[in-house]
Motif scaffolding. Structure first.
Motif, short mmCIF file in Angstrom:
data_model
loop_
_atom_site.label_atom_id
_atom_site.label_comp_id
_atom_site.label_asym_id
_atom_site.label_seq_id
_atom_site.Cartn_x
_atom_site.Cartn_y
_atom_site.Cartn_z
N ALA A 12 6.93 -8.83 4.34
CA ALA A 12 6.46 -8.94 2.95
C ALA A 12 4.96 -9.23 2.85
O ALA A 12 4.34 -8.89 1.85
N ARG A 13 4.40 -9.88 3.86
CA ARG A 13 2.97 -10.19 3.79
C ARG A 13 2.15 -8.92 3.75
O ARG A 13 2.39 -7.98 4.48
N LYS A 14 1.21 -8.89 2.87
CA LYS A 14 0.27 -7.78 2.81
C LYS A 14 -1.02 -8.35 2.24
O LYS A 14 -1.02 -9.47 1.71
N SER A 15 -2.09 -7.60 2.34
CA SER A 15 -3.35 -8.09 1.78
C SER A 15 -3.32 -7.88 0.27
O SER A 15 -3.15 -6.76 -0.20
N VAL A 16 -3.48 -8.96 -0.45
CA VAL A 16 -3.46 -8.92 -1.91
C VAL A 16 -4.91 -8.95 -2.41
O VAL A 16 -5.68 -9.83 -2.04
N ARG A 17 -5.27 -7.95 -3.22
CA ARG A 17 -6.67 -7.82 -3.63
C ARG A 17 -6.86 -7.90 -5.14
O ARG A 17 -7.88 -7.48 -5.66
N GLY A 121 -17.37 -4.93 -3.57
CA GLY A 121 -18.01 -6.15 -4.05
C GLY A 121 -17.02 -7.19 -4.54
O GLY A 121 -17.33 -8.39 -4.59
N LYS A 122 -15.81 -6.75 -4.88
CA LYS A 122 -14.80 -7.73 -5.35
C LYS A 122 -14.41 -8.69 -4.23
O LYS A 122 -13.90 -9.78 -4.49
N ASN A 123 -14.67 -8.28 -3.00
CA ASN A 123 -14.52 -9.22 -1.89
C ASN A 123 -15.27 -10.50 -2.19
O ASN A 123 -14.81 -11.60 -1.88
N PHE A 124 -16.47 -10.33 -2.78
CA PHE A 124 -17.37 -11.48 -2.94
C PHE A 124 -17.06 -12.29 -4.19
O PHE A 124 -17.81 -13.17 -4.58
N GLU A 125 -15.93 -11.97 -4.81
CA GLU A 125 -15.38 -12.83 -5.87
C GLU A 125 -14.03 -13.39 -5.39
O GLU A 125 -13.24 -13.85 -6.19
N PHE A 126 -13.77 -13.26 -4.11
CA PHE A 126 -12.44 -13.60 -3.56
C PHE A 126 -11.35 -12.88 -4.37
O PHE A 126 -10.26 -13.43 -4.57
N PHE A 127 -11.68 -11.68 -4.86
CA PHE A 127 -10.72 -10.87 -5.61
C PHE A 127 -10.12 -11.63 -6.80
O PHE A 127 -8.98 -11.36 -7.20
N THR A 167 -2.23 -13.49 -0.26
CA THR A 167 -3.44 -13.84 0.50
C THR A 167 -4.20 -12.59 0.88
O THR A 167 -3.62 -11.50 0.97
N CYS A 168 -5.48 -12.74 1.12
CA CYS A 168 -6.24 -11.68 1.79
C CYS A 168 -7.26 -12.33 2.70
O CYS A 168 -8.12 -13.11 2.24
N ALA A 169 -7.15 -12.06 3.99
CA ALA A 169 -8.19 -12.49 4.94
C ALA A 169 -9.41 -11.63 4.69
O ALA A 169 -9.29 -10.44 4.38
N GLN A 170 -10.59 -12.21 4.79
CA GLN A 170 -11.81 -11.47 4.41
C GLN A 170 -12.97 -11.70 5.38
O GLN A 170 -13.75 -12.63 5.22
N PHE A 193 -15.93 -17.38 10.51
CA PHE A 193 -15.24 -16.15 10.91
C PHE A 193 -14.89 -15.32 9.68
O PHE A 193 -15.29 -14.19 9.55
N CYS A 194 -14.13 -15.92 8.77
CA CYS A 194 -13.74 -15.13 7.59
C CYS A 194 -13.37 -16.04 6.43
O CYS A 194 -13.31 -17.26 6.57
N GLY A 195 -13.16 -15.41 5.30
CA GLY A 195 -12.68 -16.12 4.12
C GLY A 195 -11.20 -15.83 3.95
O GLY A 195 -10.63 -14.97 4.64
N MET A 196 -10.56 -16.58 3.06
CA MET A 196 -9.16 -16.33 2.73
C MET A 196 -9.00 -16.51 1.22
O MET A 196 -9.30 -17.59 0.69
N ALA A 197 -8.60 -15.45 0.54
CA ALA A 197 -8.31 -15.52 -0.88
C ALA A 197 -6.83 -15.88 -1.05
O ALA A 197 -5.98 -15.32 -0.34
N ILE A 198 -6.55 -16.80 -1.95
CA ILE A 198 -5.17 -17.28 -2.13
C ILE A 198 -4.83 -17.37 -3.62
O ILE A 198 -5.58 -17.98 -4.39
N GLY A 199 -3.72 -16.79 -3.99
CA GLY A 199 -3.31 -16.89 -5.38
C GLY A 199 -2.02 -16.14 -5.62
O GLY A 199 -1.38 -15.66 -4.67
#
Ligand SMILES: Cc1cc2nc3c(=O)[nH]c(=O)nc-3n(C[C@H](O)[C@H](O)[C@H](O)COP(=O)(O)O)c2cc1C
Length: 228
Positions: A12-17, A121-127, A167-170, A193-199
């Motif tokens: 079920a895990r996938k990158s959520v953007r 660029g939405k990467n830089f808003e943590f989506f 989540t999305c690892a970034q 190393f990276c960011g992690m968006a969570i929501g």
């Protein structure tokens, strides 16, 4: 809370953007991080370092990035090569096709460079995620410890999946490492190393409604035939 098997969480895990506005309890994220720290690491070094971002701190960090984005639309520059230079096959095609599929999902044609940059660029808003973190590792650590951090991150993402969080690892955040050091008390001997968006996933958003592919296992599982 629904219970999931490990296999179900992995599937079920996938990158959520794209995320909804639903707030995420920071205490829950901290709990998931502590659970993820049961990930294995060589020599039990536990080399991960995490800086959580939420609320006004997250807003202030993102606002500084926005200020600088006119001058640096793609970020101020990465601190490490996100991919090796001149990526070769089969990785080059895998990366290319993944990008094609991502942009096709949101109806951006390959030629529309401005739209692609806008989406990137939405990467830089943590989506739009309400909570995020940056994960770092001391510069003196080597590939084995980087791999440990990867296991920690996947453990976190699976546990988040179980809690109903996306989540999305970034890695894209390496391109803003200077801002991170400027705005957050991250020691310079730690490399981000990276960011992690969570929501909570915005399930109506088309960016979330496609699934990345995987290579056929015959491309990478080898039955070792031992010379004797
Ligand atoms: C360490 C790491 C960094 C990543 N960095 C980014 C990123 O900066 N931006 C992004 O949109 N996706 C990023 N991804 C997500 C990958 O593109 C994604 O995992 C891959 O395409 C497989 O898709 P899936 O996660 O949906 O299964 C990253 C993934 C990992 C593991």
């Amino acid at each position: 809370m629904t219970t999931m098997s490990v296999a179900q969480a992995v599937a079920a895990r996938k990158s959520v953007r794209a995320f909804t506005d639903q707030p995420v309890d920071l205490a829950v994220v901290e709990e998931l991080l502590k659970e993820a720290a049961w990930a294995p690491s060589g020599g039990n070094l536990q080399p991960w370092r995490v800086w959580l971002l939420a609320g006004e701190d997250l807003a202030a960090f993102k606002a500084r990035v926005v200020e600088l984005r006119d001058e640096f639309p793609m970020g101020q520059g990465p601190e490490y090569d996100i991919y090796p230079p001149d990526l070769w096959e089969p990785y080059r095609t895998r990366r290319f096709e993944n990008g094609q599929q991502l942009y096709a999902a949101i109806d951006i044609p390959r030629e529309d460079r401005a739209a692609r940059i806008g989406q990137f660029g939405k990467n830089f808003e943590f989506f739009g995620a309400p909570v995020a973190f940056l994960v770092g590792i001391e510069r003196k650590m080597g590939p084995p410890q980087w791999s440990d951090v990867g296991m920690f991150l996947q453990s976190f993402m699976l546990l988040a999946t179980e809690r109903g969080l996306g989540t999305c690892a970034q890695e894209a955040w390496t391109s803003w490492h200077q801002v991170a050091y400027e705005m957050i008390d991250i020691p310079e001997d730690v490399m981000i190393f990276c960011g992690m968006a969570i929501g909570y996933e915005d399930t109506a958003h088309p960016i979330n409604n496609w699934r990345s592919e995987r290579a056929d296992a015959s491309e990478w599982i080898h039955r070792a035939e031992v010379r004797r």
